[in-house]
Scaffold this active site. Structure first.
Site, short mmCIF file in Angstrom:
data_model
loop_
_atom_site.label_atom_id
_atom_site.label_comp_id
_atom_site.label_asym_id
_atom_site.label_seq_id
_atom_site.Cartn_x
_atom_site.Cartn_y
_atom_site.Cartn_z
N SER A 193 0.84 -1.20 0.00
CA SER A 193 0.00 0.00 0.00
C SER A 193 0.87 1.24 0.00
CB SER A 193 -0.91 0.01 1.24
OG SER A 193 -1.55 1.26 1.38
N TYR A 208 -4.87 -0.56 9.52
CA TYR A 208 -4.68 -1.02 8.14
C TYR A 208 -3.28 -0.70 7.66
CZ TYR A 208 -4.90 -0.96 3.06
OH TYR A 208 -4.62 -1.14 1.72
#
Length: 328
Positions: A193, A208
């Site tokens: 990410s 996350y």
């Protein structure tokens, strides 16, 4: 009498000559970096993925990037093991892939990566027994429904995010890796990410982002551990892609569709331990890194705070309607 160029250079103070040389080296380095960027994104050929093996295993293949990658891998003449939690969706994807690539063999494995992993991993092991699984794509991931402060993340959500994004990658990789080690070839692709590599922080989506930091570190270390055995381990870093997880419906240059992103993703498999496959994302990453960190922190905090507030309003309206407060 005018001095020739060589004599003019010799006449300059020493520090001026050093500055000229350093300036030239910096310009040369920038030019070479720019040429390399053009080469890797637009010229360098993709690797022949069949050299890793005849099968690929993909987690999270029923939607978004995972689904598009499954199609791309089938287009590279690889058979597929698709791991997802919904059999009906797995069958829909399988049928669509077979309709486009008639010779593709597909095995569907129903596993809820947020559920009983021991039973699920056993199912995966049975499905891949005897198969030459050369490519593993760990694409399944979970994030918050919308941004929220750390203390607002309930226990169930915390468990799901950590289990799917961290524990499941460990367990799935551990199920596939021994076969690759035995054959001394393979490629493992973990989807990371931009919250880890492009920005200094990711406030209000902290758990996350932390799980994706784990994915990055795991990938980097496995790259070192496994490369001498002919196994390429890579962390691919997307920024915004128009998927259900990102809640972005319309694609654009800097927010590609899953199909656009996956085409770029396939071209990077086997190159570099960490990469940003989609070229506009690499430009965004460079620009974000060049900005003052405090400024990026402030902007992201305000951005995600707005998302949190909007999500809370939607939750309130939904709960009120379910309780009979709002009638449509």
């Amino acid at each position: 009498m005018e001095l020739c160029i060589g004599e003019q250079i010799k006449a300059q103070p020493f520090w001026v000559l050093v500055a000229l040389i350093l300036g030239f080296l910096l310009v040369l380095n920038s030019a070479l970096a720019s040429l390399r960027w053009v080469y890797v994104y637009f010229v360098r050929p993709a690797k022949d993925l069949k050299k890793y093996g005849s099968w690929a295993l993909v987690t999270g293949p029923t939607d978004g990037i995972g689904k598009s990658l499954a199609f791309e891998l089938a287009g590279k003449y690889l058979n597929l093991v698709l791991v997802g939690r919904n059999l009906e969706k797995l069958n829909d994807v399988s049928d669509a892939i077979k309709a486009r690539y008639g010779g593709t063999q597909i095995r569907n494995v129903v596993v809820d990566l947020a559920g009983d992993l021991s039973e699920g991993i056993e199912r995966i092991g049975e499905a891949i027994e005897g198969l030459d699984v050369g490519v593993l794509v760990n694409c399944a991931g979970v994030s918050y429904p919308y941004a929220r402060f750390f203390h607002e993340v309930d226990e169930e959500m915390l468990k799901d995010v950590i289990q799917v994004n961290v524990e499941a990658i460990n367990r799935v990789t551990n199920a596939v890796l021994p076969g690759m080690l035995g054959r001394k070839r393979g490629a493992i692709v973990n989807i990371g990410s931009g919250s880890v590599t492009a920005t200094p922080s990711f406030p209000l989506v902290s758990v996350y982002a932390a799980t994706k930091a784990y994915v990055h570190e795991l990938s980097r270390n496995l790259h070192v551990e496994c490369k001498l055995n002919g196994i390429d381990v890579q962390c691919q870093v997307p920024l915004h892609v128009a998927t259900k997880m990102s809640r972005i419906e319309k694609s654009s240059l800097f927010t590609p569709s899953p199909e656009e992103y996956s085409k770029a993703s396939i071209r990077w498999i086997g190159y570099d331990h960490t990469c940003v496959p989609y070229w506009p994302h690499s430009i965004q990453t460079t620009l974000l890194r060049a900005l003052p960190q405090d400024l990026v922190d402030w902007f992201l905090f305000r951005y995600f705070l707005d998302i949190r507030n909007e999500g809370q309003i939607q939750d309130f309206l939904k709960n009120s309607k379910n309780k009979g407060y709002i009638r449509g």
